[in-house]
Design an enzyme around this catalytic site. Structure first.
Site, PDB file in Angstrom:
ATOM      1  N   HIS A 124       0.872  -1.184   0.000  1.00  0.00           N
ATOM      2  CA  HIS A 124       0.000   0.000   0.000  1.00  0.00           C
ATOM      3  C   HIS A 124       0.906   1.231   0.000  1.00  0.00           C
ATOM      4  O   HIS A 124       2.023   1.176   0.524  1.00  0.00           O
ATOM      5  CB  HIS A 124      -0.829  -0.060   1.292  1.00  0.00           C
ATOM      6  N   ASP A 201       2.925  -4.686   8.259  1.00  0.00           N
ATOM      7  CA  ASP A 201       1.752  -3.842   8.056  1.00  0.00           C
ATOM      8  C   ASP A 201       0.527  -4.751   8.113  1.00  0.00           C
ATOM      9  O   ASP A 201       0.198  -5.440   7.152  1.00  0.00           O
ATOM     10  CB  ASP A 201       1.860  -3.147   6.688  1.00  0.00           C
ATOM     11  N   GLN A 204      -4.770  -5.025   7.120  1.00  0.00           N
ATOM     12  CA  GLN A 204      -5.857  -5.883   6.615  1.00  0.00           C
ATOM     13  C   GLN A 204      -5.934  -7.223   7.354  1.00  0.00           C
ATOM     14  O   GLN A 204      -6.725  -8.078   6.967  1.00  0.00           O
ATOM     15  CB  GLN A 204      -5.662  -6.153   5.108  1.00  0.00           C
ATOM     16  N   LYS A 227     -10.474  -0.545  10.430  1.00  0.00           N
ATOM     17  CA  LYS A 227     -10.557  -1.699   9.534  1.00  0.00           C
ATOM     18  C   LYS A 227     -10.946  -2.962  10.307  1.00  0.00           C
ATOM     19  O   LYS A 227     -10.989  -4.059   9.752  1.00  0.00           O
ATOM     20  CB  LYS A 227      -9.233  -1.906   8.800  1.00  0.00           C
ATOM     21  N   CYS A 365      -4.680   2.431  -3.749  1.00  0.00           N
ATOM     22  CA  CYS A 365      -3.438   2.896  -3.109  1.00  0.00           C
ATOM     23  C   CYS A 365      -2.295   1.904  -3.310  1.00  0.00           C
ATOM     24  O   CYS A 365      -1.440   1.734  -2.426  1.00  0.00           O
ATOM     25  CB  CYS A 365      -3.617   3.185  -1.617  1.00  0.00           C
TER      26      CYS A 365
HETATM   27  C1  LIG Z   1      -2.453  -2.847   3.543  1.00  0.00           C
HETATM   28  C2  LIG Z   1      -2.720  -1.473   4.055  1.00  0.00           C
HETATM   29  N1  LIG Z   1      -1.758  -0.820   4.689  1.00  0.00           N
HETATM   30  C3  LIG Z   1      -1.940   0.407   5.194  1.00  0.00           C
HETATM   31  C4  LIG Z   1      -3.149   1.050   5.059  1.00  0.00           C
HETATM   32  C5  LIG Z   1      -3.331   2.404   5.646  1.00  0.00           C
HETATM   33  O1  LIG Z   1      -4.270   2.359   6.679  1.00  0.00           O
HETATM   34  P1  LIG Z   1      -4.818   3.718   7.317  1.00  0.00           P
HETATM   35  O2  LIG Z   1      -5.308   4.553   6.168  1.00  0.00           O
HETATM   36  O3  LIG Z   1      -5.908   3.268   8.221  1.00  0.00           O
HETATM   37  O4  LIG Z   1      -3.682   4.341   8.032  1.00  0.00           O
HETATM   38  C6  LIG Z   1      -4.183   0.412   4.377  1.00  0.00           C
HETATM   39  C7  LIG Z   1      -5.468   1.092   4.143  1.00  0.00           C
HETATM   40  O5  LIG Z   1      -6.209   0.753   3.237  1.00  0.00           O
HETATM   41  C8  LIG Z   1      -3.971  -0.887   3.876  1.00  0.00           C
HETATM   42  O6  LIG Z   1      -4.938  -1.561   3.234  1.00  0.00           O
END
Ligand SMILES: Cc1ncc(COP(=O)(O)O)c(C=O)c1O
Length: 405
Positions: A124, A201, A204, A227, A365
């Site tokens: 992401h 990370d 998800q 999430k 993203c």
């Molecule tokens: C795999 C992954 N990492 C990081 C993020 C970023 O999360 P946040 O926008 O809640 O900080 C997302 C958000 O869609 C994501 O899907």
């Protein structure tokens, strides 16, 4: 079919009663954000109605109650991910802020010119851009693990990237575009043996499967409350205590200090050293209810039910010839990115919305991943534990009608 209490669960999420163009809402955009159960919604209003107060520095009863509830989320989150201590649980605004904190505090201070950071092609943007920023400022090198045609990490390529300059690996647990569940335990093990620290990370991952930072043995682990059925604007950075101890603060301000004078300032102990300013108190308190909701249902049960509906959706999607699925690893959750030749994904999203079905369209993203696959975007269905077989069947029927036009 498992005896997962799906009807009871759906009653806990008031938004699922919503009608869109007179159709029942079918919410398939859960990778972007999940809906909230009544217990989380009640907790937010209860805080503002009954004990709204700033935390940690008041002697009055409201401040004490707010502090107690806020800190009790930290305790609950610690158990949820199996951390060793609440000192390892830092409240952030979300996964993005957690990654930025580590890049700005750890990598900026402990990596030197020429050191290498490994990420992957399926990251992401939140797990790409912070590393690029710190790399640019400090002359660090970023390398990327290749993704295979099925949407899995090429582990041989990963091993070939490791060398004595590799100091950091930051990797997504479950891809928000492909749904792939990566072998993070193996990745951590290989990276640590090569002398590199690892950030996972888990944005998800936490709503779909059991997560255990001790078992993974990762150095850092980030996720977002929104999430996993919790409020927006709250997340957690887990870090091993001995590493967090050495790291300098990320932001300055109230709360993160012990003593301040114009000559010098000493910093607070963990975890407060990384929590400058008044935090998002009400939402942190609401976050606890989301974790409790998941704990009550049991993540094994959630995983099992979600796998059943994943299999059903996958089977039905595969039957439609014109649908091209992106991300076909067997190790995946119910996230389906797809495109239809001759149809713009944006139009698909609009047509489905007219029928009450909420999906996401675009690059999710993950632009570098899209570039790699020669796509500029896909339609994405992402399932959660309140989704049903009936919803999937309705979606498949509507999708067939749309693409046969
Ligand atoms: C795999 C992954 N990492 C990081 C993020 C970023 O999360 P946040 O926008 O809640 O900080 C997302 C958000 O869609 C994501 O899907």
């Amino acid at each position: 079919m498992s005896n997962f209490p799906i009807s009871e669960i759906r009653k806990d999420f008031p938004i699922l009663e919503t009608k869109i163009n007179k159709n029942d809402l079918v919410y398939f955009d859960n990778a972007a954000t999940t809906q909230k159960p009544q217990s989380v919604i009640d907790s937010l209003s209860n805080y503002y109605k009954s004990f709204n107060s700033n935390i940690h520095r008041g002697v009055h009863q409201l401040a004490e109650k707010a502090t107690e509830e806020f800190e009790s989320t930290r305790e609950t989150a610690k158990s949820f991910i199996n951390a060793s201590s609440t000192n390892e649980i830092i409240f952030t605004r979300g996964a993005t802020e957690g990654i930025n904190l580590v890049a700005a505090s750890y990598c900026k201070n402990f990596l030197k010119k020429g050191d290498e950071i490994i990420i992957s092609e399926m990251e992401h943007h939140s797990n790409i851009v912070p590393w690029q920023m710190v790399a640019k400022e400090n002359d660090l090198v970023i390398k990327t693990i290749k993704v295979t045609g099925k949407g899995e990490l090429d582990m041989e390529h990963f091993k070939s990237l490791l060398n004595e300059n590799t100091k950091f690996v930051s990797i997504v647990y479950i891809s928000n575009t492909l749904g792939t569940i990566n072998p993070v335990k193996e990745l951590v093990n290989i990276s640590n043996n090569a002398g590199a620290k690892v950030l996972v990370d888990a944005a998800q991952a936490t709503s779909h499967k059991n997560v255990d930072v001790k078992d993974l043995n990762c150095d850092f682990f980030v996720f977002s409350a929104h999430k996993m059925y919790g409020p927006t604007g709250v997340g957690i950075l887990y870090g091993k205590e001995k590493i967090l101890e050495k790291m300098p603060p990320y932001m300055g301000g109230g709360e993160m200090i012990k003593d301040v004078s114009f000559e010098d300032t000493t910093y607070n102990t963990l975890p407060y050293k990384f929590e400058a300013g008044t935090p998002n108190i009400g939402d942190v308190i609401g976050f606890k209810k989301a974790i409790e909701y998941l704990n009550d249902l049991g993540r094994q049960n959630i995983y099992k039910y979600e796998k059943e509906i994943r299999d059903h959706a996958w089977k039905e999607l595969k039957k439609i010839d014109r649908i091209k699925l992106v991300g076909t690893s067997d190790s995946k959750i119910g996230i389906f990115s797809f495109y239809v030749e001759g149809f713009h994904y944006y139009d698909l999203g609009l047509f489905l919305d007219a029928k009450g079905i909420a999906i996401r369209t675009g690059h999710h993203c993950t632009q570098p991943l899209m570039d790699k696959m020669n796509l500029d975007g896909t339609a994405r269905v992402s399932l959660a534990m309140y989704n049903t077989y009936e919803e999937i069947n309705y979606f498949i029927d509507e999708l067939k009608k749309i693409i046969s036009k």
